[in-house]
Structures are given as structure tokens and as C-alpha cells.
Motif scaffolding. Structure first.
Motif, mmCIF file in Angstrom:
data_model
loop_
_atom_site.group_PDB
_atom_site.id
_atom_site.type_symbol
_atom_site.label_atom_id
_atom_site.label_comp_id
_atom_site.label_asym_id
_atom_site.label_seq_id
_atom_site.Cartn_x
_atom_site.Cartn_y
_atom_site.Cartn_z
ATOM 1 N N ALA A 226 0.829 -1.194 0.000
ATOM 2 C CA ALA A 226 0.000 0.000 0.000
ATOM 3 C C ALA A 226 0.870 1.254 0.000
ATOM 4 N N PRO A 227 0.359 2.356 -0.533
ATOM 5 C CA PRO A 227 1.111 3.611 -0.448
ATOM 6 C C PRO A 227 1.301 4.036 1.004
ATOM 7 N N ALA A 228 2.430 4.692 1.248
ATOM 8 C CA ALA A 228 2.764 5.117 2.612
ATOM 9 C C ALA A 228 2.246 6.508 2.936
ATOM 10 N N THR A 229 1.841 7.272 1.918
ATOM 11 C CA THR A 229 1.547 8.690 2.110
ATOM 12 C C THR A 229 0.061 9.023 2.131
ATOM 13 N N VAL A 230 -0.803 8.025 1.894
ATOM 14 C CA VAL A 230 -2.251 8.270 1.954
ATOM 15 C C VAL A 230 -2.884 7.197 2.834
ATOM 16 N N ASP A 231 -4.071 7.491 3.356
ATOM 17 C CA ASP A 231 -4.753 6.522 4.210
ATOM 18 C C ASP A 231 -5.377 5.416 3.366
ATOM 19 N N THR A 232 -5.935 4.415 4.047
ATOM 20 C CA THR A 232 -6.463 3.248 3.329
ATOM 21 C C THR A 232 -7.650 3.610 2.446
ATOM 22 N N VAL A 233 -8.450 4.588 2.855
ATOM 23 C CA VAL A 233 -9.592 4.986 2.044
ATOM 24 C C VAL A 233 -9.108 5.525 0.703
ATOM 25 N N HIS A 234 -8.141 6.431 0.725
ATOM 26 C CA HIS A 234 -7.593 6.954 -0.527
ATOM 27 C C HIS A 234 -6.844 5.866 -1.296
ATOM 28 N N ALA A 235 -6.127 5.002 -0.594
ATOM 29 C CA ALA A 235 -5.379 3.937 -1.265
ATOM 30 C C ALA A 235 -6.302 3.021 -2.067
ATOM 31 N N SER A 236 -7.523 2.827 -1.577
ATOM 32 C CA SER A 236 -8.439 1.906 -2.250
ATOM 33 C C SER A 236 -8.915 2.426 -3.596
ATOM 34 N N THR A 237 -8.679 3.697 -3.889
ATOM 35 C CA THR A 237 -9.128 4.262 -5.165
ATOM 36 C C THR A 237 -8.115 4.069 -6.288
ATOM 37 N N VAL A 238 -6.968 3.471 -5.976
ATOM 38 C CA VAL A 238 -5.879 3.425 -6.954
ATOM 39 C C VAL A 238 -5.954 2.249 -7.927
ATOM 40 N N PRO A 239 -6.142 0.990 -7.484
ATOM 41 C CA PRO A 239 -5.840 -0.139 -8.381
ATOM 42 C C PRO A 239 -6.579 -0.136 -9.706
ATOM 43 N N LEU A 240 -7.895 -0.217 -9.703
ATOM 44 C CA LEU A 240 -8.635 -0.353 -10.958
ATOM 45 C C LEU A 240 -8.438 0.845 -11.875
ATOM 46 N N ASN A 241 -8.590 2.035 -11.334
ATOM 47 C CA ASN A 241 -8.581 3.225 -12.186
ATOM 48 C C ASN A 241 -7.189 3.586 -12.677
ATOM 49 N N ALA A 242 -6.184 3.490 -11.822
ATOM 50 C CA ALA A 242 -4.826 3.808 -12.259
ATOM 51 C C ALA A 242 -4.311 2.758 -13.244
ATOM 52 N N LEU A 243 -4.614 1.482 -12.989
ATOM 53 C CA LEU A 243 -4.202 0.448 -13.936
ATOM 54 C C LEU A 243 -4.901 0.629 -15.285
ATOM 55 N N THR A 244 -6.180 0.981 -15.271
ATOM 56 C CA THR A 244 -6.895 1.216 -16.527
ATOM 57 C C THR A 244 -6.248 2.356 -17.306
ATOM 58 N N ALA A 245 -5.948 3.451 -16.617
ATOM 59 C CA ALA A 245 -5.323 4.592 -17.283
ATOM 60 C C ALA A 245 -3.959 4.214 -17.845
ATOM 61 N N ALA A 246 -3.145 3.534 -17.053
ATOM 62 C CA ALA A 246 -1.800 3.170 -17.496
ATOM 63 C C ALA A 246 -1.840 2.206 -18.677
ATOM 64 N N GLN A 247 -2.715 1.210 -18.606
ATOM 65 C CA GLN A 247 -2.784 0.224 -19.679
ATOM 66 C C GLN A 247 -3.405 0.812 -20.947
ATOM 67 N N ALA A 248 -4.305 1.797 -20.787
ATOM 68 C CA ALA A 248 -4.834 2.488 -21.959
ATOM 69 C C ALA A 248 -3.740 3.291 -22.663
ATOM 70 N N LEU A 249 -2.907 3.975 -21.878
ATOM 71 C CA LEU A 249 -1.794 4.722 -22.475
ATOM 72 C C LEU A 249 -0.803 3.778 -23.154
ATOM 73 N N ASP A 250 -0.598 2.598 -22.586
ATOM 74 C CA ASP A 250 0.250 1.603 -23.245
ATOM 75 C C ASP A 250 -0.278 1.284 -24.647
ATOM 76 N N LEU A 251 -1.592 1.097 -24.754
ATOM 77 C CA LEU A 251 -2.187 0.759 -26.052
ATOM 78 C C LEU A 251 -2.035 1.892 -27.058
ATOM 79 N N LEU A 252 -2.085 3.130 -26.575
ATOM 80 C CA LEU A 252 -1.931 4.269 -27.483
ATOM 81 C C LEU A 252 -0.519 4.356 -28.045
#
Length: 299
Positions: free
Chosen positions: A112-138
Motif C-alpha cells: 500500500a502507499p505510505a503517504t495516503v490513508d487506506t480509504v484513498h489507497a483503495s481508489t488506486v488499483p482499478l482506475n490507475a491500472l486502466t489509465a496506465a494500460q490504456a496509455l500503453d495501447l496508445l
């Protein structure tokens, strides 16, 4: 343990909070005691019956994002119990992350990230991976121009920040009240929803708002268009490369994105939190629209 499931499709009223056996991790898996689990549009799509049938158990679990602590590990894993992690519960299953505990493949989690709480950390996996993998495809290069639709949303916001980090020139298309937000994320140019974008003027579009053929018109001949929902991406015209990101669990890539959260490159955003028993209220709020940041269930 408690878990949010559906046994029939429909509106928020079909969500049920059930008591069920706590799952055991198998080889290569870990069990996570859930501290927070974001609610995403894909959960609403599951609930409405758009993306997956009920499992053979007669139900479908909800929740793709999770932040929590590993409390048990199966054979062949190197994630120690007690480790704070984030992860993605990929695909349809009878039980998912909107629960007190969830079992994931160890390859789908990262510290988990060290700089945000668990509530904020839970917003990262699906959306950040989607954004990163979409940019890979571009497959763009530094200096290329990219239009991101839905740039104020969770996927779009991460995509703006990742694209700027990659040296792309970013035009953000979002609601008229979102200019300050998307510019703070690094957008070079802002276009309000319904505003004018010159046809054939950008190298690529990441269509997080699912504008389809409308977004395709913004792409130059031979450019690229990536959508985020299967079945909604338009047919190729003018030699434009067309693809749809099918997000996949990837713990190594997720660890890189977590590091960018800790480096203040990626910004996590939370709109509201709800107890697990009020999952239906979270779904109702999501359906109302206009949410900036994720709604998060906190068991």
C-alpha cells in the motif's frame, strides 16, 4: 464474514449484505482483511446485469478495488501476513472486495502507499491500472498530442497525470466546472463538455467518457483511439488505430503506480465514504452523477 452480493439484477435495492464463510487462500493467494473498497461504475454495471451473469452459486459479488492488510497467505506466496496492501479483484466471482475479507492472487496485489490513508489507497488499483494500460495501447511518444475525454473522472484524472509525466501534450475534455481540477492535474488545454475541438487535430484520444464516434473525429488520420468499455469503441476510419483497454490485474505495475502516489505524481480523490451496510446508498449516489472522486465502502 459479511459480503455485499446480488442475487438478481436491478437497481441499488437488489444489493444484499449476507453472512458467509470467510474464504481461505489457496496456493499463490492471499486473504486481505478489507479496510476500504472503492465503488466503481463497473460495480453498477454488474448490478444492472450488463457485464456478467450470476455465478453457479446464484449470486455475484461486487468490488474491484481493495486496500487492507494481509491476514493469511497460501503456499507459494511471499507476501507476509500483516503487510498493508492494495489490490484488484478482477472479473466476476461469487464474492469480491465489498466484504470483510477478500482472497486475491498474490500477483494482483502491491504494498500500500505510505503517504495516503487506506480509504484513498483503495481508489488506486482499478482506475490507475486502466489509465496506465490504456496509455500503453496508445503507444505515444513525448511531444505527441492527446485528448482525454472524461478527464475529471477517476480514470481520466489518472490518465492526465500519467500522460503529462510521459511528456505528452494533453487536452482535457470535462464538465464546465472542472477546468481548475483538470488543470491542477497537469492538462495543457481545457475544453468544456460540448465545446469545440478541431476535427483531426490530435494524435490520439483516450475516450474515458465513452463519446465513441464523436471522439474519433478529433483524431488525425493514422492516429489512435482507445476506449474503456468493450463494445463501445467505434470502427476504425482514416487509418486510425482502434483498441479497447481490457484492464488486467498486475501487481508489479500496481507497485509502480503506488510509488507515483507516494511521489505525489498521482493524486487520489475520495468523494464520500459509507459503511458496508450502506452499499445501496453508495450506488444511489453514484447513479446521481457528478461525483468527483470515488465513493468508498469502509467495513
Amino acid at each position: 464474514m459479511r459480503a455485499v452480493v446480488i442475487k438478481s439484477f436491478g437497481g441499488p435495492e437488489v444489493l444484499e449484505l449476507v453472512e458467509t464463510a470467510t474464504p481461505e487462500p489457496g496456493p499463490g493467494q492471499v486473504r486481505i482483511k478489507v479496510a476500504a473498497a472503492a465503488v466503481n461504475p463497473v460495480d453498477a454495471a454488474y448490478r444492472a446485469g450488463f457485464l456478467a451473469p450470476l455465478t453457479e452459486q446464484g449470486q455475484l459479488g461486487l468490488g474491484w478495488d481493495v486496500a487492507g492488510t494481509v491476514d493469511a497467505a497460501g503456499p507459494g506466496t511471499d507476501v507476509a501476513p500483516g503487510t498493508a496492501v492494495v489490490g484488484m479483484s478482477y472479473g466476476p466471482a461469487a464474492l469480491k472486495a465489498h466484504a470483510d475479507y477478500v482472497v486475491l492472487d498474490a500477483s494482483a496485489v502491491a504494498n500500500a502507499p505510505a503517504t495516503v490513508d487506506t480509504v484513498h489507497a483503495s481508489t488506486v488499483p482499478l482506475n490507475a491500472l486502466t489509465a496506465a494500460q490504456a496509455l500503453d495501447l496508445l503507444a505515444l511518444n513525448a511531444g505527441d498530442t492527446l485528448l482525454i475525454t472524461g478527464a475529471a473522472g477517476a480514470v481520466g484524472g489518472f490518465a492526465v497525470q500519467l500522460a503529462r509525466r510521459a511528456g505528452l501534450t494533453v487536452t482535457a475534455l470535462a464538465g464546465p466546472d472542472d477546468e481548475r481540477l483538470v488543470r491542477s492535474l497537469g492538462a495543457d488545454r481545457f475544453v468544456p463538455r460540448g465545446g469545440h475541438v478541431e476535427p483531426h487535430s490530435v494524435d490520439a484520444v483516450l475516450d474515458a467518457a465513452v463519446l465513441g464516434a464523436t471522439a474519433m473525429e478529433y483524431v488525425r488520420d493514422g492516429g489512435a483511439h482507445v476506449g474503456v468499455i468493450p463494445g463501445t469503441t467505434p470502427e476504425s476510419v482514416r487509418s486510425v488505430r482502434v483498441a479497447t483497454v481490457g484492464v488486467r490485474a498486475d501487481g508489479e505495475r500496481l507497485a509502480e503506480l503506488v510509488a507515483l502516489v507516494d511521489a505525489k505524481v498521482l493524486t487520489t480523490r475520495v468523494a464520500e465514504t459509507y459503511p458496508l451496510a450502506e452499499a445501496a446508498k453508495a450506488h444511489t449516489r453514484l447513479a446521481e452523477g457528478g461525483v468527483r472522486g470515488r465513493l468508498v465502502l469502509v467495513p
